[in-house]
Enzyme design. Structure first.
Site, mmCIF file in Angstrom:
data_model
loop_
_atom_site.group_PDB
_atom_site.id
_atom_site.type_symbol
_atom_site.label_atom_id
_atom_site.label_comp_id
_atom_site.label_asym_id
_atom_site.label_seq_id
_atom_site.Cartn_x
_atom_site.Cartn_y
_atom_site.Cartn_z
ATOM 1 N N LYS A 1 -3.860 1.448 -1.026
ATOM 2 C CA LYS A 1 -3.179 2.354 -1.954
ATOM 3 C C LYS A 1 -3.530 3.801 -1.618
ATOM 4 O O LYS A 1 -4.581 4.059 -1.039
ATOM 5 C CB LYS A 1 -3.652 2.061 -3.390
ATOM 6 C CG LYS A 1 -3.076 0.813 -4.009
ATOM 7 C CD LYS A 1 -3.529 0.693 -5.465
ATOM 8 C CE LYS A 1 -3.040 -0.595 -6.096
ATOM 9 N NZ LYS A 1 -1.571 -0.695 -6.180
ATOM 10 N N ARG B 1 -0.098 -11.748 -7.968
ATOM 11 C CA ARG B 1 0.690 -12.990 -7.978
ATOM 12 C C ARG B 1 0.008 -14.100 -7.182
ATOM 13 O O ARG B 1 0.216 -15.279 -7.463
ATOM 14 C CB ARG B 1 2.106 -12.700 -7.471
ATOM 15 C CG ARG B 1 2.142 -12.164 -6.066
ATOM 16 C CD ARG B 1 3.467 -11.467 -5.744
ATOM 17 N NE ARG B 1 3.543 -10.120 -6.318
ATOM 18 C CZ ARG B 1 4.606 -9.319 -6.213
ATOM 19 N NH1 ARG B 1 5.665 -9.722 -5.557
ATOM 20 N NH2 ARG B 1 4.579 -8.119 -6.754
HETATM 21 N N1 BES Z 1 -2.123 -3.727 -9.835
HETATM 22 C C1 BES Z 1 -0.931 -3.329 -9.186
HETATM 23 C C2 BES Z 1 0.180 -2.956 -10.173
HETATM 24 C C3 BES Z 1 -0.030 -1.661 -10.915
HETATM 25 C C4 BES Z 1 0.431 -0.486 -10.389
HETATM 26 C C5 BES Z 1 -0.655 -1.651 -12.143
HETATM 27 C C6 BES Z 1 0.234 0.709 -11.074
HETATM 28 C C7 BES Z 1 -0.844 -0.460 -12.832
HETATM 29 C C8 BES Z 1 -0.399 0.717 -12.299
HETATM 30 C C9 BES Z 1 -0.401 -4.462 -8.317
HETATM 31 O O1 BES Z 1 -1.373 -5.256 -7.743
HETATM 32 C C10 BES Z 1 0.359 -3.834 -7.196
HETATM 33 O O2 BES Z 1 -0.236 -3.163 -6.420
HETATM 34 N N2 BES Z 1 1.665 -4.077 -7.150
HETATM 35 C C11 BES Z 1 2.494 -3.525 -6.155
HETATM 36 C C12 BES Z 1 3.426 -4.610 -5.673
HETATM 37 C C13 BES Z 1 4.238 -4.229 -4.468
HETATM 38 C C14 BES Z 1 3.350 -4.098 -3.268
HETATM 39 C C15 BES Z 1 5.308 -5.266 -4.241
HETATM 40 C C16 BES Z 1 3.290 -2.376 -6.769
HETATM 41 O O3 BES Z 1 3.734 -2.498 -7.922
HETATM 42 O O4 BES Z 1 3.411 -1.348 -6.126
HETATM 43 MN MN MN Z 2 -2.084 -4.477 -5.937
#
Ligand code: BES
Ligand code: MN
Ligand code: ZN
Length: 512
Positions: free
Chosen positions: A281, A355
């Protein structure tokens, strides 16, 4: 914190702070409740004089404070505005009371709120909700600052009612327990990720089952790495493979009904820190990813509350816990893993990790033959884009469960909104290399695609997925845990109680 019901006449209540309600009237006028009118009569109309002098109109959240009114035993009287009476709903009730409680410095208060009832809700609901909200918002945050401000907290609270009612007295206790569960979840959410590790989560869950005050019938099992390997939980193993800490899989169970009674199973995402793994990230706000265990906190706290309330149901929390970090041993984009279900997954993005661990937990849920299964996860940024921070995403194909959860969401002021899954969204997960990919082949509809992934692993019973990425915590500078969707889950599970005693609102059995 302690709550009790009193039928003592309002002007004779010898408390530090007495809270009475007012509504917004026509124009700039305000409409006093009967309780407030009684107080006004006791102090020779001083209350109405002050209201006129201050231009108090009873608007939502408006507060008027009066000190040592002659003829009134309370030291302070707080007139709290709830806005327009006919449009009052649960959300405004909660918001208004929260506003007062968060600012309150009185150690002792009495609430005269029996007339503040949103349409279709009764005094049992009001007492329970008030006790919950006051408990939750009166407590000061646990901060790891060496110099601590000492701010007084409320420690006793009276519910002022015209008559005795055992259901209302019980509702106060129910609400207090719900408030404590919310605090428990919030404090766990807010811990820094170097303290709140997977092992810490397991230890904390275990403390619920130990020592004085631990409810009989509350049991825990924690699977360690070896047991996780034995069960073939390839999702959990793949996500944790980049970290120095071991994963854990927590099963916390409350047995309040016969062993043969099918349990409610709540699955909670327990990523104690989500750096994204190799699909790292961006640095900005990455610290907020300590909240990626919010689903786990709500799931565990729900079972804790069920035990504290001695609910006549079986409720189990399943919590897969690990960190998602990059390293030489981390899962690579392109890796194919085998989940506990036997299905293979091509991991195209290691940041879509929630997931993967939930897939294994849902497979485990099926072993328990649940009556209902609900999973709770800070799953997608896409859900934040869709719904913002006021509503959680609800994904459910069972009409009855959808209706129940929507209702519980609105009466607990913890709203959800139904979103679709399956069909074309499922088709986006096709993989050339494995049974399915962990991300969609296009960047759209991320929340629905993620839900469709989970649906592949869900047990064959009414199942709902709650995406709380936007609602579980605040983003800004003062990052704060809100323990959502725990208010909804508590309201929902209380409505399922066979006795119907705790539910409030429309009296009806929503059973299995
Ligand atoms: N934990 C994150 C989702 C999230 C993002 C929660 C911002 C709270 C604030 C999750 O694990 C994630 O990173 N999801 C990705 C999925 C994508 C790579 C398909 C996302 O939402 O960007
Ligand atoms: Mn994630
Ligand atoms: Zn995550």
């Amino acid at each position: 914190m302690q709550f009790s019901l009193t039928t003592q006449s309002i002007e004779t209540l010898n408390v530090h702070t007495l809270v009475v309600a007012a509504f917004k009237g026509r124009g700039s006028a305000c409409e006093l409740t009967e309780a407030a009118q009684q107080l006004d009569a006791a102090c020779d109309k001083r209350l109405c004089e002050a209201i006129a002098d201050e231009g108090f109109a009873g608007r939502t959240g408006e507060i008027l404070v009066l000190h040592r009114l002659a003829g009134v035993a309370a030291r302070r009287v707080v007139v709290l505005g709830f806005g327009e009476r006919k449009t009052l709903d649960a959300a405004r009730f909660v918001k208004t009371l929260t506003g007062w409680a968060a600012k309150n410095r009185a150690p002792q208060a009495a609430l005269a709120l029996t007339e503040v009832l949103p349409d279709g809700l009764d005094e049992v609901w009001a007492a329970r909700t008030a006790a919950r909200v006051v408990t939750f918002s009166s407590s000061r945050p646990v901060l790891l600052k060496t110099e601590r401000e000492k701010t007084p907290e409320l420690d006793s609270c009276l519910w002022v009612a015209p008559e005795r009612n055992d259901d209302v007295a019980r509702a106060l206790e129910t609400g207090r327990i719900c408030g404590q569960a919310l605090l428990w979840a919030k404090n766990l959410q807010e811990l820094p990720p170097n303290i709140c590790t997977p092992e810490y989560m397991a230890r904390t869950a275990r403390t619920l089952t130990q020592g004085r005050g631990a409810a009989k019938g509350l049991t825990i099992e924690v699977l360690d790495r070896k047991a996780i390997e034995k069960r073939g939980m390839g999702g959990l193993l793949a996500v944790s493979s980049g970290a120095q800490t071991d994963p854990v899989f927590i099963e916390l169970a409350w047995r309040g009904a016969a062993a043969k009674d099918a349990p409610v199973v709540v699955v909670g995402k327990g990523i104690t820190f989500d750096a994204g793994g190799i699909s790292l990230k961006p640095a900005r706000n990455m610290d907020g990813m300590k909240f990626d265990m919010s689903g786990a906190a709500s799931a565990l706290a729900l079972v804790k509350a069920a035990a504290d309330m001695k609910l006549a149901q079986n409720v189990t929390a399943l919590v897969p816990c690990c960190e998602n970090l990059p390293s030489g041993s981390a899962t690579r984009p392109g890796d194919v893993i085998t989940t506990a279900s036997g299905k293979t997954v091509e991991v195209l993005n290691t940041d879509a990790e929630g997931r993967l661990i939930l897939a294994d937990a849902l497979t485990r849920a099926a072993d328990l033959n649940p009556a209902v299964c609900i999973d709770v996860a800070t799953l997608t940024g896409a859900c934040i884009t869709a719904l913002g921070s006021s509503m959680s995403g609800l994904f459910c194909e069972d009409a009855k469960l959808t209706e129940e959860l929507c209702r519980a969401g609105s009466t607990s002021a913890d709203a959800v909104w139904p979103l679709p899954m399956g069909g074309d969204y499922r088709a986006m997960l096709e993989s050339a290399a494995a049974d399915l990919a962990n991300i969609g082949n296009a960047p759209q509809a991320g929340a629905s695609v993620a839900a469709s992934f989970l649906a592949e692993f869900a047990p064959k019973c009414p199942w709902a997925h709650l995406d709380v990425a936007g609602t579980a915590n605040s983003m800004g500078f003062k990052k704060e845990g809100f323990a959502r969707p725990l208010p909804l889950l508590l309201e929902w599970i209380l409505a399922r109680e066979p006795s119907g005693k705790n539910a409030g609102g429309k009296k009806r059995r929503t059973g299995k």
